[in-house]
Write a protein that holds these residues in place. Structure first.
Motif, PDB file in Angstrom:
ATOM      1  N   LEU A   1      15.375   3.427  12.847  1.00  0.00           N
ATOM      2  CA  LEU A   1      14.245   2.512  13.050  1.00  0.00           C
ATOM      3  C   LEU A   1      12.889   3.213  13.031  1.00  0.00           C
ATOM      4  CD1 LEU A   1      15.794   0.105  15.701  1.00  0.00           C
ATOM      5  CD2 LEU A   1      15.546  -0.234  13.231  1.00  0.00           C
ATOM      6  N   ALA A   2      12.799   4.402  13.581  1.00  0.00           N
ATOM      7  CA  ALA A   2      11.507   5.119  13.577  1.00  0.00           C
ATOM      8  C   ALA A   2      11.068   5.406  12.138  1.00  0.00           C
ATOM      9  CB  ALA A   2      11.604   6.410  14.385  1.00  0.00           C
ATOM     10  N   ARG A   3      12.018   5.791  11.299  1.00  0.00           N
ATOM     11  CA  ARG A   3      11.709   6.048   9.887  1.00  0.00           C
ATOM     12  C   ARG A   3      11.268   4.757   9.197  1.00  0.00           C
ATOM     13  NH1 ARG A   3       9.459   8.458   5.810  1.00  0.00           N
ATOM     14  NH2 ARG A   3      10.661   8.331   3.899  1.00  0.00           N
ATOM     15  N   GLU A   4      11.925   3.656   9.488  1.00  0.00           N
ATOM     16  CA  GLU A   4      11.554   2.378   8.893  1.00  0.00           C
ATOM     17  C   GLU A   4      10.133   1.995   9.303  1.00  0.00           C
ATOM     18  OE1 GLU A   4      14.386  -0.776   9.250  1.00  0.00           O
ATOM     19  OE2 GLU A   4      15.841   0.263   7.970  1.00  0.00           O
ATOM     20  N   MET A   5       9.767   2.259  10.543  1.00  0.00           N
ATOM     21  CA  MET A   5       8.400   1.963  10.992  1.00  0.00           C
ATOM     22  C   MET A   5       7.376   2.802  10.215  1.00  0.00           C
ATOM     23  SD  MET A   5       8.566  -0.548  12.960  1.00  0.00           S
ATOM     24  CE  MET A   5       6.836  -0.575  13.362  1.00  0.00           C
ATOM     25  N   GLN A   6       7.706   4.058   9.928  1.00  0.00           N
ATOM     26  CA  GLN A   6       6.818   4.902   9.128  1.00  0.00           C
ATOM     27  C   GLN A   6       6.611   4.295   7.738  1.00  0.00           C
ATOM     28  OE1 GLN A   6       8.939   8.616   9.083  1.00  0.00           O
ATOM     29  NE2 GLN A   6       7.808   9.443  10.854  1.00  0.00           N
ATOM     30  N   ILE A   7       7.691   3.819   7.158  1.00  0.00           N
ATOM     31  CA  ILE A   7       7.618   3.224   5.822  1.00  0.00           C
ATOM     32  C   ILE A   7       6.783   1.951   5.862  1.00  0.00           C
ATOM     33  CG2 ILE A   7       9.003   2.121   3.995  1.00  0.00           C
ATOM     34  CD1 ILE A   7      11.242   4.186   4.840  1.00  0.00           C
ATOM     35  N   LEU A   8       7.022   1.102   6.847  1.00  0.00           N
ATOM     36  CA  LEU A   8       6.234  -0.132   6.992  1.00  0.00           C
ATOM     37  C   LEU A   8       4.752   0.187   7.143  1.00  0.00           C
ATOM     38  CD1 LEU A   8       8.589  -2.118   9.377  1.00  0.00           C
ATOM     39  CD2 LEU A   8       8.056  -2.716   7.001  1.00  0.00           C
ATOM     40  N   ASP A   9       4.439   1.165   7.986  1.00  0.00           N
ATOM     41  CA  ASP A   9       3.037   1.549   8.193  1.00  0.00           C
ATOM     42  C   ASP A   9       2.413   2.103   6.919  1.00  0.00           C
ATOM     43  OD1 ASP A   9       3.197   0.723  10.820  1.00  0.00           O
ATOM     44  OD2 ASP A   9       3.442   2.753  11.640  1.00  0.00           O
ATOM     45  N   HIS A  10       3.170   2.898   6.189  1.00  0.00           N
ATOM     46  CA  HIS A  10       2.648   3.487   4.944  1.00  0.00           C
ATOM     47  C   HIS A  10       2.286   2.401   3.927  1.00  0.00           C
ATOM     48  CE1 HIS A  10       2.128   6.193   1.566  1.00  0.00           C
ATOM     49  NE2 HIS A  10       3.017   5.479   0.897  1.00  0.00           N
ATOM     50  N   TYR A  11       3.204   1.491   3.703  1.00  0.00           N
ATOM     51  CA  TYR A  11       2.951   0.413   2.741  1.00  0.00           C
ATOM     52  C   TYR A  11       1.803  -0.479   3.206  1.00  0.00           C
ATOM     53  CZ  TYR A  11       6.801   1.232  -0.488  1.00  0.00           C
ATOM     54  OH  TYR A  11       7.620   1.764  -1.453  1.00  0.00           O
ATOM     55  N   SER A  12       1.737  -0.731   4.495  1.00  0.00           N
ATOM     56  CA  SER A  12       0.665  -1.555   5.046  1.00  0.00           C
ATOM     57  C   SER A  12      -0.688  -0.875   4.864  1.00  0.00           C
ATOM     58  CB  SER A  12       0.928  -1.816   6.532  1.00  0.00           C
ATOM     59  OG  SER A  12      -0.082  -2.618   7.070  1.00  0.00           O
ATOM     60  N   THR A  13      -0.730   0.429   5.100  1.00  0.00           N
ATOM     61  CA  THR A  13      -1.977   1.179   4.918  1.00  0.00           C
ATOM     62  C   THR A  13      -2.412   1.167   3.461  1.00  0.00           C
ATOM     63  OG1 THR A  13      -1.493   2.626   6.793  1.00  0.00           O
ATOM     64  CG2 THR A  13      -3.047   3.458   5.162  1.00  0.00           C
ATOM     65  N   GLU A  14      -1.467   1.348   2.573  1.00  0.00           N
ATOM     66  CA  GLU A  14      -1.786   1.427   1.147  1.00  0.00           C
ATOM     67  C   GLU A  14      -2.099   0.072   0.520  1.00  0.00           C
ATOM     68  OE1 GLU A  14      -2.180   4.173  -0.795  1.00  0.00           O
ATOM     69  OE2 GLU A  14      -1.943   5.336   1.048  1.00  0.00           O
ATOM     70  N   LEU A  15      -1.391  -0.985   0.950  1.00  0.00           N
ATOM     71  CA  LEU A  15      -1.474  -2.272   0.250  1.00  0.00           C
ATOM     72  C   LEU A  15      -1.842  -3.455   1.148  1.00  0.00           C
ATOM     73  CD1 LEU A  15       1.770  -1.809  -1.891  1.00  0.00           C
ATOM     74  CD2 LEU A  15      -0.592  -1.410  -2.630  1.00  0.00           C
ATOM     75  N   GLY A  16      -2.091  -3.213   2.417  1.00  0.00           N
ATOM     76  CA  GLY A  16      -2.430  -4.303   3.330  1.00  0.00           C
ATOM     77  C   GLY A  16      -1.190  -5.068   3.759  1.00  0.00           C
ATOM     78  N   GLY A  17      -1.422  -6.262   4.306  1.00  0.00           N
ATOM     79  CA  GLY A  17      -0.339  -7.097   4.813  1.00  0.00           C
ATOM     80  C   GLY A  17       0.768  -7.353   3.807  1.00  0.00           C
ATOM     81  N   PRO A  18       0.430  -7.705   2.571  1.00  0.00           N
ATOM     82  CA  PRO A  18       1.493  -7.918   1.587  1.00  0.00           C
ATOM     83  C   PRO A  18       2.313  -6.653   1.331  1.00  0.00           C
ATOM     84  CG  PRO A  18      -0.527  -8.945   0.834  1.00  0.00           C
ATOM     85  CD  PRO A  18      -0.885  -8.123   2.052  1.00  0.00           C
ATOM     86  N   GLY A  19       1.687  -5.490   1.495  1.00  0.00           N
ATOM     87  CA  GLY A  19       2.412  -4.232   1.343  1.00  0.00           C
ATOM     88  C   GLY A  19       3.494  -4.087   2.397  1.00  0.00           C
ATOM     89  N   ARG A  20       3.170  -4.533   3.606  1.00  0.00           N
ATOM     90  CA  ARG A  20       4.157  -4.488   4.691  1.00  0.00           C
ATOM     91  C   ARG A  20       5.351  -5.388   4.352  1.00  0.00           C
ATOM     92  NH1 ARG A  20       3.341  -2.248   9.405  1.00  0.00           N
ATOM     93  NH2 ARG A  20       4.774  -2.673  11.106  1.00  0.00           N
ATOM     94  N   GLU A  21       5.071  -6.557   3.798  1.00  0.00           N
ATOM     95  CA  GLU A  21       6.153  -7.469   3.387  1.00  0.00           C
ATOM     96  C   GLU A  21       6.983  -6.851   2.262  1.00  0.00           C
ATOM     97  OE1 GLU A  21       7.138 -10.238   4.968  1.00  0.00           O
ATOM     98  OE2 GLU A  21       5.607  -9.586   6.398  1.00  0.00           O
ATOM     99  N   LEU A  22       6.310  -6.186   1.337  1.00  0.00           N
ATOM    100  CA  LEU A  22       7.024  -5.503   0.257  1.00  0.00           C
ATOM    101  C   LEU A  22       7.942  -4.432   0.836  1.00  0.00           C
ATOM    102  CD1 LEU A  22       7.560  -4.865  -2.723  1.00  0.00           C
ATOM    103  CD2 LEU A  22       5.476  -3.463  -2.698  1.00  0.00           C
ATOM    104  N   ALA A  23       7.441  -3.670   1.803  1.00  0.00           N
ATOM    105  CA  ALA A  23       8.263  -2.636   2.441  1.00  0.00           C
ATOM    106  C   ALA A  23       9.457  -3.256   3.149  1.00  0.00           C
ATOM    107  CB  ALA A  23       7.413  -1.825   3.424  1.00  0.00           C
ATOM    108  N   ARG A  24       9.247  -4.377   3.820  1.00  0.00           N
ATOM    109  CA  ARG A  24      10.381  -5.052   4.483  1.00  0.00           C
ATOM    110  C   ARG A  24      11.456  -5.429   3.470  1.00  0.00           C
ATOM    111  NH1 ARG A  24       6.471  -8.160   8.087  1.00  0.00           N
ATOM    112  NH2 ARG A  24       6.673  -7.086  10.066  1.00  0.00           N
ATOM    113  N   THR A  25      11.020  -5.935   2.338  1.00  0.00           N
ATOM    114  CA  THR A  25      11.973  -6.308   1.291  1.00  0.00           C
ATOM    115  C   THR A  25      12.717  -5.079   0.781  1.00  0.00           C
ATOM    116  OG1 THR A  25      10.635  -8.211   0.650  1.00  0.00           O
ATOM    117  CG2 THR A  25      12.196  -7.379  -0.996  1.00  0.00           C
ATOM    118  N   LEU A  26      11.999  -3.994   0.531  1.00  0.00           N
ATOM    119  CA  LEU A  26      12.642  -2.761   0.078  1.00  0.00           C
ATOM    120  C   LEU A  26      13.647  -2.254   1.114  1.00  0.00           C
ATOM    121  CD1 LEU A  26       9.659  -0.795  -1.489  1.00  0.00           C
ATOM    122  CD2 LEU A  26      11.715  -1.595  -2.673  1.00  0.00           C
TER     123      LEU A  26
END
Length: 100
Positions: free
Chosen positions: A68-93
């Motif tokens: 889970l900690a690694r998944e949070m890093q990924i969610l944060d990374h995508y969110s930082t790079e792409l905003g809210g939709p990036g976070r959704e994209l990361a969730r899908t991935l």
């Protein structure tokens, strides 16, 4: 004066003829999108395979399938790079890569 008018018309007509039609531009750009989509799908499949390998090693060594900690890093990374939709994209991935 009529020679100037004639020259102006000719260069305008030539310029208009050399510009591609909007449909041709749209078709070319759509072809680029299709090629990018194919590359994205291939990359996602590669990511799924790598994630599966990591999960297998983690489980075989007594760990959990999901980190889970690694998944949070990924969610944060995508969110930082792409905003809210990036976070959704990361969730899908992440869902695609969790295995079954």
């Amino acid at each position: 004066m009529s020679a100037t008018t004639s020259t102006t018309r000719t260069s305008t007509t030539t310029s208009a003829q050399s510009d591609p039609a909007p449909e041709a531009v749209i078709d070319a750009e759509r072809a680029r999108i299709d090629a990018l989509d194919a590359r994205i799908v291939a990359l996602v499949r590669d990511r799924m395979e790598v994630s599966e390998n990591i999960q297998r090693v983690r489980i075989d060594s007594g760990g959990r399938r999901v980190h889970l900690a690694r998944e949070m890093q990924i969610l944060d990374h995508y969110s930082t790079e792409l905003g809210g939709p990036g976070r959704e994209l990361a969730r899908t991935l992440l869902r695609l890569c969790r295995g079954h």
